[in-house]
Design a protein around this motif. Sequence first.
Motif, short mmCIF file in Angstrom:
data_model
loop_
_atom_site.label_atom_id
_atom_site.label_comp_id
_atom_site.label_asym_id
_atom_site.label_seq_id
_atom_site.Cartn_x
_atom_site.Cartn_y
_atom_site.Cartn_z
N GLN A 1 16.72 -17.66 -46.27
CA GLN A 1 17.44 -16.40 -46.48
C GLN A 1 16.56 -15.19 -46.23
N ARG A 2 15.26 -15.35 -46.50
CA ARG A 2 14.32 -14.27 -46.20
C ARG A 2 14.28 -14.03 -44.69
N TRP A 3 14.24 -15.15 -43.90
CA TRP A 3 14.25 -15.00 -42.44
C TRP A 3 15.51 -14.27 -41.99
N ALA B 1 1.59 -17.17 -46.72
CA ALA B 1 2.62 -18.16 -46.36
C ALA B 1 2.65 -19.27 -47.41
N LEU B 2 1.47 -19.72 -47.86
CA LEU B 2 1.43 -20.76 -48.88
C LEU B 2 2.03 -20.25 -50.19
N ALA B 3 1.76 -18.98 -50.51
CA ALA B 3 2.33 -18.40 -51.72
C ALA B 3 3.86 -18.37 -51.61
N ALA B 4 4.37 -18.07 -50.41
CA ALA B 4 5.82 -17.95 -50.23
C ALA B 4 6.54 -19.28 -50.43
N LEU C 1 13.07 -23.52 -50.62
CA LEU C 1 13.00 -23.44 -49.17
C LEU C 1 14.22 -22.72 -48.60
N LEU C 2 15.38 -22.86 -49.28
CA LEU C 2 16.55 -22.10 -48.86
C LEU C 2 16.29 -20.60 -48.99
N ALA C 3 15.52 -20.23 -50.05
CA ALA C 3 15.18 -18.82 -50.22
C ALA C 3 14.35 -18.32 -49.03
N LEU D 1 22.87 -16.46 -38.93
CA LEU D 1 22.40 -17.61 -39.73
C LEU D 1 23.49 -18.67 -39.62
N THR D 2 23.22 -19.72 -38.83
CA THR D 2 24.26 -20.68 -38.47
C THR D 2 23.88 -22.09 -38.91
N ALA D 3 24.83 -22.78 -39.51
CA ALA D 3 24.64 -24.19 -39.85
C ALA D 3 25.29 -25.04 -38.76
#
Lengths: 250, 287
Positions: free
Chosen positions: A172-174, A112-115, A167-169, A30-32
């Motif tokens: 992090q899920r990915w 996906a919409l729920a997520a 959206l950050l969550a 996970l890279t910024a």
Amino acid sequence: MALRVRDLTLGYDRHPAVHHLDLELAEGSLTAIVGPNGAGKSTFLKGVMGELPPLEGKIERGAARVAYLPQLSEVDRSFPLSVKAFVAMGLWHRTGAFGGLSRADLSRVGEALAAVGLTGFERRPISALSGGQVQRVMFARLLLQDADLILLDEPFTALDAKTAADLLAVVQRWHGEGRTVLAVLHDIEAVRRHFPETLLLAREKVAHGPTDTVLTAENLFRARQMSEAFDDDANVCARLAEQPAKRGAA
Amino acid sequence: MSWLIDPFADFAFMQRALLGCLAISLGATPVGVFLLLRRMSLTGDAMAHAILPGAAVGYLVAGLNLGAMTIGGVAAGLVVAVLTGAVARFTALREDASLAAFYLISLALGVLLVSLKGSNVDLMHVLFGTVLALDDAALTLLCAIATVTLVALALVYRPLVLECADPRFLRSVSRWSGPVHFLFLGLVVLNLVAGFQALGTLMAVGIMILPAAAARFWATSIGGMLAVAACVAAISSVAGLLASYHAGLPSGPAIILAAGTLYLLSLVFGPSGSLAARFWPRAHLEA
């Protein structure tokens, strides 16, 4: 290896914007990407997506499927599409150009919409969404793309705190699912808190590695200096300028 | 009611005109809807001019021969479409400027070719159409083009919608972006050629764009727009032909003016985004 870049130079009209970049991204990292404006961050992502052919060097994508959220999306928001139809485009790898959506596909769209917190928005036209909701919709589509390598160009810019956190969550899920994520970000504090790896870019690679070793005051100062120095002389590649014999090749 | 039915019941030429116009209504209007959604409404107009030299060459070579003029028109249109698309994709010039350049060249060439043979009544048919004199071959051509168009649009519906709504995403997931764009331009050319058989080169664009523009004020989905546009075109065809029969008006302009009237009514009274919705808004939703 999710992505390997060797001696990559990218540019527009032969003016280099990214110079001689070497980079390897491990699978599941996970890279910024951090750097001043004009540092070549978006150009680099375009290069990885193949939108911009390299002037020099090579890009090897180890990932089978790549998803990309551009900074300036070309989405025509006045186009008469429902949120459901728009998000369902993320299933292209399952449906192709001609295949229909199965019942399972439709339930994937719902998940996906729920997520992204947009349950109940299925039938809304995309023209009726706010900026934050549009970004949530874009993330829902990214979720459906089920990609191994996900490229995000300033995904949280101009979002309120709640939307950015939601959206950050998802990001992090990915990460938890072992996908490789590469995101251009400007919020240094958020990078320190949530991104284990960082690439600091200022036309050239300044540093790449664990975030706390990359985002030092010294590196950030150097990145800003390099970026400003390059802007004064942005037309030619500095390395070639040092070798007058090869200048013709620039 | 007899004024409504009798012209079509009594006269074969009216039946043929109706069939031809309905075929155009089915084929050309979905193309027009996608032109409108892609903000390419004026592209249809430019393309109609671009077809002229091809039709003129066909006419000079073979006289008023449907086959020769059709082949010439399609060829000229496709050449301009391909050159335009290629220049837009591979150079700094945008699609609109690129199209303007090529259609102006094409139009000048067409006018030059037309004038070579001097003024000619037959040639007026090319410019203003011959909907009341459609022969079997022309009818077959119109129906064939409508069929090909509908089948092609059904097949490439998803890539075409995606190319309109989010072209960059389409490029990121597939190689369809270029092919679907050129295929669509091909359909535009085919339908303009179909339209000029019946309505003339100058009027052909009207039956493509006016129903689509009217539909925007009635429907908020693509499917809805396609359905409304086809209905508007069909109603305009009937109304225009009847006006032409009863009042002795030229049929092509009568049909397009009927479509124009429906457009203006939609513009004012349509439920979605019209003037009425803008200036006499209904109360907002309350719990």
